[in-house]
Motif scaffolding. Structure first.
Motif, short mmCIF file in Angstrom:
data_model
loop_
_atom_site.label_atom_id
_atom_site.label_comp_id
_atom_site.label_asym_id
_atom_site.label_seq_id
_atom_site.Cartn_x
_atom_site.Cartn_y
_atom_site.Cartn_z
N THR A 146 -5.91 2.96 -12.61
CA THR A 146 -5.31 3.64 -11.21
C THR A 146 -4.42 4.82 -11.69
O THR A 146 -4.34 5.61 -10.67
CB THR A 146 -4.40 2.51 -10.65
OG1 THR A 146 -3.32 1.89 -11.54
CG2 THR A 146 -5.58 1.29 -9.76
N LEU B 38 0.74 -1.23 -0.02
CA LEU B 38 0.00 -0.04 0.04
C LEU B 38 0.72 1.24 -0.10
O LEU B 38 0.52 2.23 -0.64
CB LEU B 38 -0.88 0.01 1.16
CG LEU B 38 -1.98 -0.96 1.09
CD1 LEU B 38 -2.62 -1.39 2.40
CD2 LEU B 38 -3.12 -0.57 0.30
N ARG B 39 2.07 1.14 0.69
CA ARG B 39 2.90 2.22 0.95
C ARG B 39 3.58 2.72 -0.65
O ARG B 39 3.71 3.72 -1.20
CB ARG B 39 4.18 2.01 1.70
CG ARG B 39 4.89 3.31 1.82
CD ARG B 39 6.08 3.15 2.92
NE ARG B 39 6.64 1.70 2.62
CZ ARG B 39 7.62 1.46 2.05
NH1 ARG B 39 7.92 2.23 0.75
NH2 ARG B 39 8.21 0.18 1.74
N LYS C 56 0.64 4.22 -2.86
CA LYS C 56 0.88 5.49 -2.64
C LYS C 56 1.80 6.37 -3.42
O LYS C 56 1.66 7.40 -3.46
CB LYS C 56 0.63 5.89 -1.21
CG LYS C 56 -0.75 5.18 -0.60
CD LYS C 56 -1.12 6.00 0.47
CE LYS C 56 -2.31 5.62 1.22
NZ LYS C 56 -3.38 5.55 0.33
N GLU C 57 3.08 5.63 -3.40
CA GLU C 57 4.13 6.33 -4.21
C GLU C 57 4.02 6.22 -5.74
O GLU C 57 4.89 6.68 -6.52
CB GLU C 57 5.51 5.82 -3.75
CG GLU C 57 5.65 5.87 -2.35
CD GLU C 57 6.92 5.07 -1.67
OE1 GLU C 57 7.66 4.37 -2.54
OE2 GLU C 57 7.06 5.19 -0.52
N ARG D 147 -8.78 16.24 -4.87
CA ARG D 147 -9.06 15.46 -3.76
C ARG D 147 -10.63 15.38 -3.26
O ARG D 147 -10.90 14.34 -2.93
CB ARG D 147 -8.20 16.33 -2.38
CG ARG D 147 -8.57 15.50 -1.19
CD ARG D 147 -7.79 16.37 0.11
NE ARG D 147 -8.10 15.60 1.05
CZ ARG D 147 -7.58 15.95 2.44
NH1 ARG D 147 -6.86 16.84 2.34
NH2 ARG D 147 -8.10 15.30 3.55
N LYS E 230 -7.66 2.40 -3.06
CA LYS E 230 -7.60 3.68 -3.03
C LYS E 230 -7.82 4.50 -1.89
O LYS E 230 -7.28 5.43 -1.48
CB LYS E 230 -8.47 3.98 -3.99
CG LYS E 230 -8.52 5.61 -4.44
CD LYS E 230 -7.39 6.17 -5.24
CE LYS E 230 -7.55 7.52 -5.61
NZ LYS E 230 -6.22 8.12 -5.65
N SER E 231 -8.51 4.07 -0.91
CA SER E 231 -9.06 4.74 0.08
C SER E 231 -8.27 4.27 1.55
O SER E 231 -8.89 4.98 2.43
CB SER E 231 -10.59 4.66 0.27
OG SER E 231 -11.14 3.63 0.38
N THR F 18 0.07 -2.51 -7.15
CA THR F 18 -1.49 -2.57 -7.10
C THR F 18 -1.95 -3.86 -7.75
O THR F 18 -2.77 -4.84 -7.20
CB THR F 18 -1.88 -1.23 -8.18
OG1 THR F 18 -1.58 -0.17 -7.53
CG2 THR F 18 -3.36 -1.50 -7.97
N SER G 295 -6.65 3.59 4.88
CA SER G 295 -5.77 4.46 5.83
C SER G 295 -5.69 3.59 6.98
O SER G 295 -6.34 3.54 7.84
CB SER G 295 -6.42 5.66 6.13
OG SER G 295 -5.68 6.39 7.15
N ASP H 292 -11.64 12.68 -5.48
CA ASP H 292 -11.36 11.41 -4.99
C ASP H 292 -12.28 10.83 -3.75
O ASP H 292 -12.73 9.85 -3.86
CB ASP H 292 -9.83 11.08 -4.56
CG ASP H 292 -9.37 10.15 -4.02
OD1 ASP H 292 -9.56 8.97 -4.54
OD2 ASP H 292 -9.04 10.03 -3.04
N TYR I 175 -5.19 8.28 -9.73
CA TYR I 175 -4.25 9.10 -8.77
C TYR I 175 -3.92 10.40 -9.57
O TYR I 175 -3.59 11.31 -8.83
CB TYR I 175 -3.02 8.32 -8.58
CG TYR I 175 -3.14 7.02 -7.91
CD1 TYR I 175 -3.50 7.60 -6.48
CD2 TYR I 175 -2.93 5.77 -8.06
CE1 TYR I 175 -3.75 6.37 -5.33
CE2 TYR I 175 -3.22 4.72 -7.44
CZ TYR I 175 -3.44 4.92 -6.00
OH TYR I 175 -3.70 4.02 -4.87
#
Length: 183
Positions: free
Chosen positions: A129, A7-8, A11-12, A138, A59-60, A18, A62, A141, A133
């Motif tokens: 994806t 996941l990290r 996000k990069e 925001r 995607k969401s 993915t 956290s 999203d 991104y």
């Protein structure tokens, strides 16, 4: 590699991560979809809706919320399938005269993807994806994330402190941006 590490990387901007996460959770999507096998949707449609839920989870997600990704993904997958079933139940009945049947011998139940088709499928996921991104603001999203899990325009507006018209405008912008994604 753990889910959190993948996941990290996602996000990069690492689309291979993915794909790895999608492959890792494919069997979970299928297992959750099988719970609804007696529904009006066919197995492949249930799995497709589950995959949409998995993409939404990726995607969401956290980690700050305290849930493991596996738990969060299962909830998103299940919600996506339930939302599709709710939408299906709200559809008006289609007159039988308007239904065209497909010939059964067109489809082979033992069908599996060729290496080329699998590659093309991965590229399609990567294109989607990347677009999500790079292109969505925001707010867009957040609207898409809530819309995918089945919230109405009014519910999304309440959660985000906006009016329903702003949500509708965001959905229209998202559709326009995603219409340019080629598969």
């Amino acid at each position: 590699m753990t889910d959190e590490e993948l996941l990290r990387l996602i996000k990069e901007g690492n689309s291979d991560a993915t794909n790895e996460l999608i492959i890792r959770y494919r069997s979970d999507v299928e297992a959750i979809a099988m719970r609804y096998i007696s529904s009006p949707l066919e197995k492949d449609d249930l799995i497709q809706e589950g995959m949409i839920g998995l993409l939404a989870a990726i995607k969401s997600y956290s980690s700050e919320k305290g849930a493991l990704f596996k738990t969060f993904a299962a909830r998103c997958i299940d919600n996506s399938i339930k939302t599709a079933l709710k939408k299906l139940s709200r559809m008006k009945a289609i007159p039988q005269a308007n239904i065209i049947e497909l010939e059964e011998d067109i489809f082979d139940s033992s069908y599996s993807l060729s290496a080329e088709d699998e590659y093309l499928a991965k590229e399609s996921v990567r294109a989607l994806t990347d677009t999500l991104y790079e292109e969505l603001s925001r707010f867009e999203d957040e609207v898409l994330r809530l819309y995918i899990v089945g919230h109405s325009y009014n519910e999304i507006a309440d959660k985000l402190g906006k009016n329903a018209k702003a949500v509708d405008n965001a959905i229209q912008r998202i559709r326009k941006k995603l219409s340019g994604v080629t598969f």
